[in-house]
Write an enzyme that holds these catalytic residues in place. Sequence first.
Site, short mmCIF file in Angstrom:
data_model
loop_
_atom_site.label_atom_id
_atom_site.label_comp_id
_atom_site.label_asym_id
_atom_site.label_seq_id
_atom_site.Cartn_x
_atom_site.Cartn_y
_atom_site.Cartn_z
N ARG A 228 40.32 96.71 68.44
CA ARG A 228 39.89 95.55 68.62
C ARG A 228 40.77 94.29 67.79
NH1 ARG A 228 34.49 94.40 70.80
NH2 ARG A 228 33.79 96.31 70.95
N HIS B 226 26.37 119.46 63.60
CA HIS B 226 27.01 120.76 62.89
C HIS B 226 26.14 121.77 62.60
CE1 HIS B 226 29.92 117.56 62.51
NE2 HIS B 226 29.52 117.13 61.42
N LYS C 120 31.19 113.00 67.86
CA LYS C 120 29.75 112.86 67.93
C LYS C 120 29.23 111.83 67.18
CE LYS C 120 27.79 113.91 64.09
NZ LYS C 120 28.21 113.39 62.54
N ASP D 43 39.70 94.78 74.00
CA ASP D 43 38.25 94.41 73.77
C ASP D 43 37.24 95.05 74.89
OD1 ASP D 43 35.69 93.39 73.69
OD2 ASP D 43 36.15 91.15 73.87
N LYS E 62 22.36 114.41 51.28
CA LYS E 62 23.64 113.54 50.59
C LYS E 62 23.08 113.54 49.30
CE LYS E 62 25.43 111.59 54.68
NZ LYS E 62 26.69 112.57 54.79
N GLU F 62 25.90 118.01 50.28
CA GLU F 62 27.12 117.06 50.09
C GLU F 62 26.66 116.33 48.73
OE1 GLU F 62 28.85 114.95 53.50
OE2 GLU F 62 26.80 115.08 54.32
N ASP G 214 22.40 112.93 62.38
CA ASP G 214 23.83 113.07 61.80
C ASP G 214 24.46 114.22 61.55
OD1 ASP G 214 26.36 111.75 60.73
OD2 ASP G 214 25.42 112.34 58.72
C1 BG6 Z 1 29.95 113.85 59.64
C2 BG6 Z 1 28.88 113.18 59.09
O1 BG6 Z 1 29.78 114.49 60.91
O2 BG6 Z 1 30.04 115.09 58.77
C3 BG6 Z 1 28.95 112.87 57.90
O3 BG6 Z 1 28.70 111.92 59.93
C4 BG6 Z 1 29.26 113.89 56.90
O4 BG6 Z 1 27.62 112.21 57.44
C5 BG6 Z 1 30.41 114.84 57.54
O5 BG6 Z 1 29.38 113.58 55.49
C6 BG6 Z 1 30.56 116.13 56.70
O6 BG6 Z 1 31.74 116.98 56.84
P1 BG6 Z 1 32.43 117.88 56.15
O7 BG6 Z 1 33.49 118.28 57.07
O8 BG6 Z 1 32.84 116.79 54.88
O9 BG6 Z 1 31.50 119.04 55.46
#
Ligand code: BG6
Length: 478
Positions: free
Chosen positions: A43, A226, A134, A81, A325, A202, A221
Amino acid sequence: MHDTLILFGATGDLAQRYLFPSLLHLWRDRLLPPDFRVVAVGRQPMDDDGFRTWLRERHGEAAEDGDLDGLLARVQYRTVDLDDEAAIPNALGVYADRPCVSYLATPPDLFVPAARGLSAAGLLADPSRLVLEKPIGRDLASARAINAALRECLDESRIFRIDHYLGKAPVQNLLALRLGNTLMEAVWQHRWIKSVDILVAETAGVDGREGYYAGYGALRDMVQNHMLQLLALIAMEPPAALDADSIRDEKRKVLCALRPMEPGDVATDAVRGRYRAGVVEGDAVIGFDDRHADPRGPVETFVALQAWIDNWRWAGVPFRLVTGKRLAARTTEVVVSFKPVSHWLFERPRRERARANRLRMQLQPEETIELGLMGSLAASEWGAMELRPMTLDLPVSRSDQRRIAYERLLVDALRGNQTLFVRDDEVEAAWRWIDSVERAWSQAQAPVHDYPAGSWGPAEAAAFMPRTLLKSPRGGDA
Ligand code: BG6
């Protein structure tokens, strides 16, 4: 191999953190086609030179000069845009001269307008392709609406939905280990396996992405994509071949066999949490609420779930999925715990203290495979009646030799190989289960428990954590 990449969201976080570094590596290693060109779309008003300078400021240090210059010479920038329907045909129609790959590294609400604009510009005509990041929607209904709108623009065989975990080499190794070894084939089912743990921990927080995260939480998320992809790879029936649809058919069947969660299951099968201030790897960090008070209600940064796959192979085997997290350490691992031997012959340890076999596959930050076995002390002063746990340890590779997952996925999208991309029906099956969890939480009024940053999550989730964590020096903090 297509040689035109049209990248939407070119100034965004994903493009800067992963996509441009991946392109640089691919360029350096001569893995891109000779006439490769990138059309970066954003943008922000900028011209080609302005964008190249902007990229150089961000990536100059990480790259050899020649490599960066080589790639920059192939990058153009277009300001678009997406709220303006005619903007894409006007700005990008000229690139319909060659088959291209358009990559939407944008929030999901832009997928449909962008796809329609690309289609009007002739940029989705066969054999051009579309790559989507995603999350695909926010629930089953929105994912279905996106998939239906995409189908009006191009065929599923040319849609590439990214789950970057599938591009990680250790994740592919999971498949190799599972399907390339007789030992695994023989025991990979409910008769021999007691439980499966999938942990994605994480140390990073949500910082900087609060707006997006508040609408999604850890369930949408991380688990919807994943973690369910990991679960599907571990639990699927062996496909007859390794082509994209043979694998995706099997993954979809597993996702469809996930037992929907009911409100009555929440007490035993689900824990949600949110980090408050604490100390992570020696640094004081703020809590999620300190930066973000969500008017829409509580959002979780940690989730622990017990999933059940209702089919012959997995009847009665819990799959525990835990992600969070700001946890004590960064680790992604799969732990397969086997049932105890059927008749324990030995004097020591006593049967109830004997350790059943366990296969632990750590996928990141290090890639290791450990098999927990029982062995005899067998020293001269001992009889073979006394056993002790031993570990067969296989360091697979050093993580710094690994490519970024996106490198592999970009090459596959340019080549047209869909194996590591997620099909529409898989995405929808995953959302169906996630929606059941969300509904169960809301009907059971599941609380969101606090946990201090730097711990292993809320105390209520202790039973969901893999036992292998107790071995780690920081394990058991919660
Ligand atoms: C992303 C999430 O898809 O994957 C993030 O949106 C997350 O929140 C990330 O931190 C983790 O990926 P990786 O490769 O660091 O394990």
